[in-house]
Design a protein around this motif. Sequence first.
Motif, PDB file in Angstrom:
ATOM      1  N   LEU A  55      50.771 -12.847 -15.859  1.00  0.00           N
ATOM      2  CA  LEU A  55      51.857 -12.903 -14.883  1.00  0.00           C
ATOM      3  C   LEU A  55      51.440 -13.561 -13.570  1.00  0.00           C
ATOM      4  N   LYS A  56      52.326 -14.448 -13.093  1.00  0.00           N
ATOM      5  CA  LYS A  56      52.160 -15.064 -11.776  1.00  0.00           C
ATOM      6  C   LYS A  56      53.156 -14.475 -10.778  1.00  0.00           C
ATOM      7  N   SER A  57      54.326 -14.045 -11.265  1.00  0.00           N
ATOM      8  CA  SER A  57      55.306 -13.404 -10.391  1.00  0.00           C
ATOM      9  C   SER A  57      56.018 -12.287 -11.152  1.00  0.00           C
ATOM     10  N   PHE A  58      56.325 -11.220 -10.410  1.00  0.00           N
ATOM     11  CA  PHE A  58      56.994 -10.058 -10.993  1.00  0.00           C
ATOM     12  C   PHE A  58      57.994  -9.530  -9.971  1.00  0.00           C
ATOM     13  N   ARG A  59      59.278  -9.534 -10.354  1.00  0.00           N
ATOM     14  CA  ARG A  59      60.342  -9.142  -9.430  1.00  0.00           C
ATOM     15  C   ARG A  59      61.214  -8.064 -10.055  1.00  0.00           C
ATOM     16  N   VAL A  60      61.617  -7.117  -9.213  1.00  0.00           N
ATOM     17  CA  VAL A  60      62.548  -6.073  -9.635  1.00  0.00           C
ATOM     18  C   VAL A  60      63.725  -6.100  -8.661  1.00  0.00           C
ATOM     19  N   PHE A  61      64.953  -6.297  -9.181  1.00  0.00           N
ATOM     20  CA  PHE A  61      66.115  -6.309  -8.296  1.00  0.00           C
ATOM     21  C   PHE A  61      67.367  -5.867  -9.051  1.00  0.00           C
ATOM     22  N   SER A  62      68.314  -5.336  -8.299  1.00  0.00           N
ATOM     23  CA  SER A  62      69.578  -4.820  -8.855  1.00  0.00           C
ATOM     24  C   SER A  62      69.339  -3.836  -9.986  1.00  0.00           C
ATOM     25  N   CYS A  63      68.336  -2.981  -9.816  1.00  0.00           N
ATOM     26  CA  CYS A  63      68.000  -1.994 -10.845  1.00  0.00           C
ATOM     27  C   CYS A  63      68.303  -0.592 -10.314  1.00  0.00           C
ATOM     28  N   HIS A  64      69.547  -0.265 -10.215  1.00  0.00           N
ATOM     29  CA  HIS A  64      69.971   1.025  -9.694  1.00  0.00           C
ATOM     30  C   HIS A  64      69.544   2.148 -10.644  1.00  0.00           C
ATOM     31  N   GLY A  65      68.879   3.142 -10.073  1.00  0.00           N
ATOM     32  CA  GLY A  65      68.409   4.256 -10.884  1.00  0.00           C
ATOM     33  C   GLY A  65      67.031   4.029 -11.471  1.00  0.00           C
ATOM     34  N   CYS A  66      66.489   2.834 -11.290  1.00  0.00           N
ATOM     35  CA  CYS A  66      65.141   2.515 -11.774  1.00  0.00           C
ATOM     36  C   CYS A  66      64.159   2.771 -10.633  1.00  0.00           C
ATOM     37  N   LYS A  67      63.322   3.807 -10.762  1.00  0.00           N
ATOM     38  CA  LYS A  67      62.420   4.204  -9.690  1.00  0.00           C
ATOM     39  C   LYS A  67      60.973   3.830 -10.010  1.00  0.00           C
ATOM     40  N   TYR A  68      60.226   3.626  -8.928  1.00  0.00           N
ATOM     41  CA  TYR A  68      58.797   3.366  -9.088  1.00  0.00           C
ATOM     42  C   TYR A  68      58.095   4.672  -9.430  1.00  0.00           C
ATOM     43  N   CYS A  79      47.287  -6.868 -12.982  1.00  0.00           N
ATOM     44  CA  CYS A  79      47.978  -8.162 -12.822  1.00  0.00           C
ATOM     45  C   CYS A  79      47.207  -9.027 -11.833  1.00  0.00           C
ATOM     46  N   LYS A  80      46.012  -9.393 -12.177  1.00  0.00           N
ATOM     47  CA  LYS A  80      45.090 -10.047 -11.255  1.00  0.00           C
ATOM     48  C   LYS A  80      45.535 -11.437 -10.815  1.00  0.00           C
ATOM     49  N   SER A  81      46.448 -12.065 -11.575  1.00  0.00           N
ATOM     50  CA  SER A  81      46.856 -13.435 -11.250  1.00  0.00           C
ATOM     51  C   SER A  81      48.164 -13.508 -10.470  1.00  0.00           C
ATOM     52  N   LEU A  82      48.716 -12.368 -10.088  1.00  0.00           N
ATOM     53  CA  LEU A  82      50.004 -12.358  -9.395  1.00  0.00           C
ATOM     54  C   LEU A  82      49.964 -13.129  -8.077  1.00  0.00           C
ATOM     55  N   ARG A  83      50.961 -13.999  -7.907  1.00  0.00           N
ATOM     56  CA  ARG A  83      51.159 -14.710  -6.634  1.00  0.00           C
ATOM     57  C   ARG A  83      52.328 -14.132  -5.863  1.00  0.00           C
ATOM     58  N   ALA A  84      53.301 -13.561  -6.566  1.00  0.00           N
ATOM     59  CA  ALA A  84      54.499 -13.014  -5.930  1.00  0.00           C
ATOM     60  C   ALA A  84      54.844 -11.673  -6.571  1.00  0.00           C
ATOM     61  N   LEU A  85      55.130 -10.681  -5.730  1.00  0.00           N
ATOM     62  CA  LEU A  85      55.477  -9.350  -6.212  1.00  0.00           C
ATOM     63  C   LEU A  85      56.636  -8.804  -5.389  1.00  0.00           C
ATOM     64  N   GLU A  86      57.689  -8.411  -6.071  1.00  0.00           N
ATOM     65  CA  GLU A  86      58.858  -7.834  -5.409  1.00  0.00           C
ATOM     66  C   GLU A  86      59.150  -6.474  -6.028  1.00  0.00           C
ATOM     67  N   LEU A  87      59.009  -5.425  -5.216  1.00  0.00           N
ATOM     68  CA  LEU A  87      59.295  -4.054  -5.644  1.00  0.00           C
ATOM     69  C   LEU A  87      60.328  -3.494  -4.676  1.00  0.00           C
ATOM     70  N   LYS A  88      61.542  -3.946  -4.802  1.00  0.00           N
ATOM     71  CA  LYS A  88      62.592  -3.662  -3.824  1.00  0.00           C
ATOM     72  C   LYS A  88      63.554  -2.596  -4.348  1.00  0.00           C
ATOM     73  N   TYR A 107      53.130 -13.589  -1.769  1.00  0.00           N
ATOM     74  CA  TYR A 107      54.462 -13.102  -1.402  1.00  0.00           C
ATOM     75  C   TYR A 107      54.591 -11.650  -1.843  1.00  0.00           C
ATOM     76  N   LEU A 108      54.919 -10.770  -0.892  1.00  0.00           N
ATOM     77  CA  LEU A 108      55.071  -9.346  -1.199  1.00  0.00           C
ATOM     78  C   LEU A 108      56.335  -8.820  -0.535  1.00  0.00           C
ATOM     79  N   ASP A 109      57.253  -8.306  -1.347  1.00  0.00           N
ATOM     80  CA  ASP A 109      58.518  -7.775  -0.853  1.00  0.00           C
ATOM     81  C   ASP A 109      58.619  -6.295  -1.228  1.00  0.00           C
ATOM     82  N   LEU A 110      58.569  -5.436  -0.209  1.00  0.00           N
ATOM     83  CA  LEU A 110      58.669  -3.993  -0.402  1.00  0.00           C
ATOM     84  C   LEU A 110      59.915  -3.442   0.285  1.00  0.00           C
ATOM     85  N   SER A 111      60.909  -4.262   0.474  1.00  0.00           N
ATOM     86  CA  SER A 111      62.101  -3.912   1.243  1.00  0.00           C
ATOM     87  C   SER A 111      62.888  -2.761   0.609  1.00  0.00           C
ATOM     88  N   TYR A 112      63.610  -2.063   1.482  1.00  0.00           N
ATOM     89  CA  TYR A 112      64.521  -0.991   1.060  1.00  0.00           C
ATOM     90  C   TYR A 112      63.814   0.112   0.284  1.00  0.00           C
TER      91      TYR A 112
END
Length: 240
Positions: A55-68, A79-88, A107-112
Motif C-alpha cells: 500500500l502507498k495510500s489508505f483512505r477511510v471516508f463516508s463510513c458511518h458507524g465504522c470505528k477505529y 504498512c511501511k510504504s504508505l505515503r498517504a493515510l486518511e483516518l477521518k 500526507y496524514l488526515d486525522l480530521s473529525y
Amino acid sequence: MHDLIHDLAQSVMGFNVGILTDDKKNIFGGVNHVSLFGLSGPLRLVINYLEAKSLKSFRVFSCHGCKYEPMVDTWISSCKSLRALELKMLEVKMVPVCLGQLHHLRYLDLSYNDFMVLPEAITSLTNLQTLKLVHCRNLKEFPKNTQELINLRHLENDGCINLTSMPFGIGDLTLLQSLSIFVVGNGRGHSRDNKIGSLIELKRLNNLRGELYIKNLENVRDGALETKEENLKEKNTCSL
C-alpha cells in the motif's frame, strides 16, 4: 453507483487502485491505493483482505458507524510504504503511536476525531508535508517536538476549539505555506522545559499564504503585539 466509481478509478489509474465498499467482491490483492467508502462494519474485518506491504495510500471516508479499533494498530505499523493515510471520522480517542513508524508518510488526515493529544511519535515523520486535524474538537496541544516535522507545508487545524497553545519552535517550520489557526497561549502551568510557542514565531514563517486566524490575542502584551503586527504585515496572510 459504487461499481461505476470503481471502474472509473481503474480506467484512470490502472489496477493499482481499489475502492472498497460493503460489497467485498470489489477487493483484490496487490493494489497500491485503497479507499474505504461507505463501510458500516468493523474496520478490522476489512483490512484482512488487504496486503499492507504494497500500500502507498489508505483512505477511510463516508463510513458511518465504522470505528477505529486498537487491534488495527498492528496492521498499520506493517504498512511501511504508505505515503498517504486518511483516518477521518472514526471516533479515534487515542492516536496510535505506531504512526511514527511510517517514515515515508507525506500526507496524514486525522480530521473529525476525538483525541486530546497527538503522540510524540508523530514528530518522527520528517517527510510529512500535510497534517490535517480539522474539527478535532478535543485536541488541546501539539507534541513537544513538533518543530522536527521539517518538511511540513500544510497544517490544517481549523475547528480545534480546545487548542490551548502552539508548540514551541513552530517558527522552525519555515516551509509552512498554510496554517489555519495560531493560538496564543498564556504560559500558565508550563515549566521552563515545557515551553509554548509565542506569536513572534510567525516572524520566520515567510512562506505562509491564505488566511490565518490568530486566537487569544489578549494573552499578548500591548507593546509586543504592536511589533508582531508589523511582522504579520510582511506576509500575504492574516486575520486578527
